[in-house]
Design an enzyme around this catalytic site. Structure first.
Site, PDB file in Angstrom:
ATOM      1  N   LYS A   8      46.117  31.314  29.885  1.00 60.14           N
ATOM      2  CA  LYS A   8      46.268  32.184  28.724  1.00 60.14           C
ATOM      3  C   LYS A   8      45.208  33.259  28.795  1.00 60.14           C
ATOM      4  O   LYS A   8      44.042  32.972  29.078  1.00 60.14           O
ATOM      5  CB  LYS A   8      46.122  31.400  27.419  1.00 60.14           C
ATOM      6  CG  LYS A   8      46.238  32.287  26.174  1.00 60.14           C
ATOM      7  CD  LYS A   8      46.082  31.495  24.896  1.00 60.14           C
ATOM      8  CE  LYS A   8      46.174  32.423  23.691  1.00 60.14           C
ATOM      9  NZ  LYS A   8      46.039  31.704  22.401  1.00 60.14           N
ATOM     10  N   LYS A 187      39.330  38.731  27.637  1.00 60.72           N
ATOM     11  CA  LYS A 187      40.131  38.870  28.856  1.00 60.72           C
ATOM     12  C   LYS A 187      39.301  38.526  30.097  1.00 60.72           C
ATOM     13  O   LYS A 187      38.091  38.715  30.116  1.00 60.72           O
ATOM     14  CB  LYS A 187      40.652  40.309  28.945  1.00 60.72           C
ATOM     15  CG  LYS A 187      41.667  40.546  30.048  1.00 60.72           C
ATOM     16  CD  LYS A 187      42.209  41.972  29.970  1.00 60.72           C
ATOM     17  CE  LYS A 187      43.227  42.214  31.061  1.00 60.72           C
ATOM     18  NZ  LYS A 187      43.767  43.610  31.014  1.00 60.72           N
ATOM     19  N   SER A 188      39.970  38.032  31.119  1.00 62.32           N
ATOM     20  CA  SER A 188      39.376  37.720  32.426  1.00 62.32           C
ATOM     21  C   SER A 188      38.306  36.632  32.342  1.00 62.32           C
ATOM     22  O   SER A 188      37.415  36.575  33.190  1.00 62.32           O
ATOM     23  CB  SER A 188      38.795  38.983  33.072  1.00 62.32           C
ATOM     24  OG  SER A 188      39.794  39.970  33.222  1.00 62.32           O
ATOM     25  N   ARG A 189      38.372  35.800  31.300  1.00 61.03           N
ATOM     26  CA  ARG A 189      37.416  34.717  31.107  1.00 61.03           C
ATOM     27  C   ARG A 189      35.984  35.212  30.882  1.00 61.03           C
ATOM     28  O   ARG A 189      35.033  34.447  30.978  1.00 61.03           O
ATOM     29  CB  ARG A 189      37.442  33.726  32.280  1.00 61.03           C
ATOM     30  CG  ARG A 189      38.777  32.995  32.441  1.00 61.03           C
ATOM     31  CD  ARG A 189      39.061  32.151  31.198  1.00 61.03           C
ATOM     32  NE  ARG A 189      40.248  31.316  31.346  1.00 61.03           N
ATOM     33  CZ  ARG A 189      41.470  31.649  30.931  1.00 61.03           C
ATOM     34  NH1 ARG A 189      41.665  32.829  30.357  1.00 61.03           N
ATOM     35  NH2 ARG A 189      42.486  30.829  31.062  1.00 61.03           N
ATOM     36  N   LEU A 190      35.827  36.486  30.533  1.00 59.53           N
ATOM     37  CA  LEU A 190      34.505  37.031  30.209  1.00 59.53           C
ATOM     38  C   LEU A 190      34.331  36.976  28.690  1.00 59.53           C
ATOM     39  O   LEU A 190      34.244  37.996  28.002  1.00 59.53           O
ATOM     40  CB  LEU A 190      34.383  38.461  30.737  1.00 59.53           C
ATOM     41  CG  LEU A 190      34.547  38.602  32.266  1.00 59.53           C
ATOM     42  CD1 LEU A 190      34.448  40.069  32.689  1.00 59.53           C
ATOM     43  CD2 LEU A 190      33.505  37.758  33.001  1.00 59.53           C
TER      44      LEU A 190
END
Length: 210
Positions: A8, A187-190
């Site tokens: 996700k 977003k982007s696991r950041l």
């Protein structure tokens, strides 16, 4: 589907130092009220983690019933597993997970019982069935079947009628926070992750890597 392939992308909001409150209680109140306004399922549900004397941790979901500058309050059976663990180790952690808002709040600190007056006030505000249930359930103990609960409920309902008193083994706990963490999915696991810790009577706000 392979569970390891579930993904996700978190893109609903952001959390930065300039836009967050300097006081973590205010930040928590804002997020809690936003969760309520968004009608997320059970926004008042929180996971409570305790540690037993043998150092084994355990978790369960409880419901927040109050919060202010003194801490976070919930109510339960003092003789339950969590009650026994808190009696031996008064430190615990709480976690709220508002999935729809992509937010998590973690709170750590020391736990204390609320006053008898607070417990009495809340107990008598509960629906009658819930007050009888506090007497009927020997929480965390092994029972032979649901019949035990039904029989106990009928017995105490007949005994107390419409005015069951608060059981001596039932009441409130308050977690007094010494650390808060606020996590906002990005977003982007950041992800955004802010931690508040006590520093000389003030709250120190820091960003942690996700």
């Amino acid at each position: 589907m392979n569970i390891a392939d579930l993904r996700k992308s978190y893109e609903k909001a952001e959390l930065n130092e300039n836009a967050s409150h300097a006081n973590p209680l205010q930040q928590f109140e804002q997020w809690l009220q936003e969760a309520i306004a968004a009608e997320v399922p059970e926004p008042n549900a929180m996971t409570l983690a305790t540690v037993a004397s043998n150092l084994r941790p355990s978790t369960r979901v409880v419901l927040i019933k109050g919060y202010d500058e003194r801490g976070i309050v919930w109510y339960t059976n003092y003789a339950s597993q969590k009650g026994q663990e808190l009696a031996g180790n008064p430190f615990a952690a709480l976690q709220f997970h508002w999935v729809e808002l992509e937010r998590v709040v973690r709170i750590e600190g020391r736990v204390e019982k609320v006053s008898d007056e607070e417990s009495d006030t809340y107990f008598h505000s509960r629906p009658l069935d819930s007050r009888i249930g506090a007497w009927a359930s020997p929480q965390s103990q092994v029972i032979d079947g649901r019949t035990v609960l039904v029989t106990n409920a009928a017995k105490y309902a007949a005994q107390f009628m419409l005015q069951p008193p608060r059981p001596p083994h039932w009441g409130g706990y308050r977690l007094v926070p010494d650390q808060w963490q606020f996590w906002q999915g990005r977003k982007s696991r950041l992800h955004d992750r802010l931690r508040y810790t006590q520093d000389g009577g003030q709250w120190l706000r820091e960003r942690l890597a996700p």
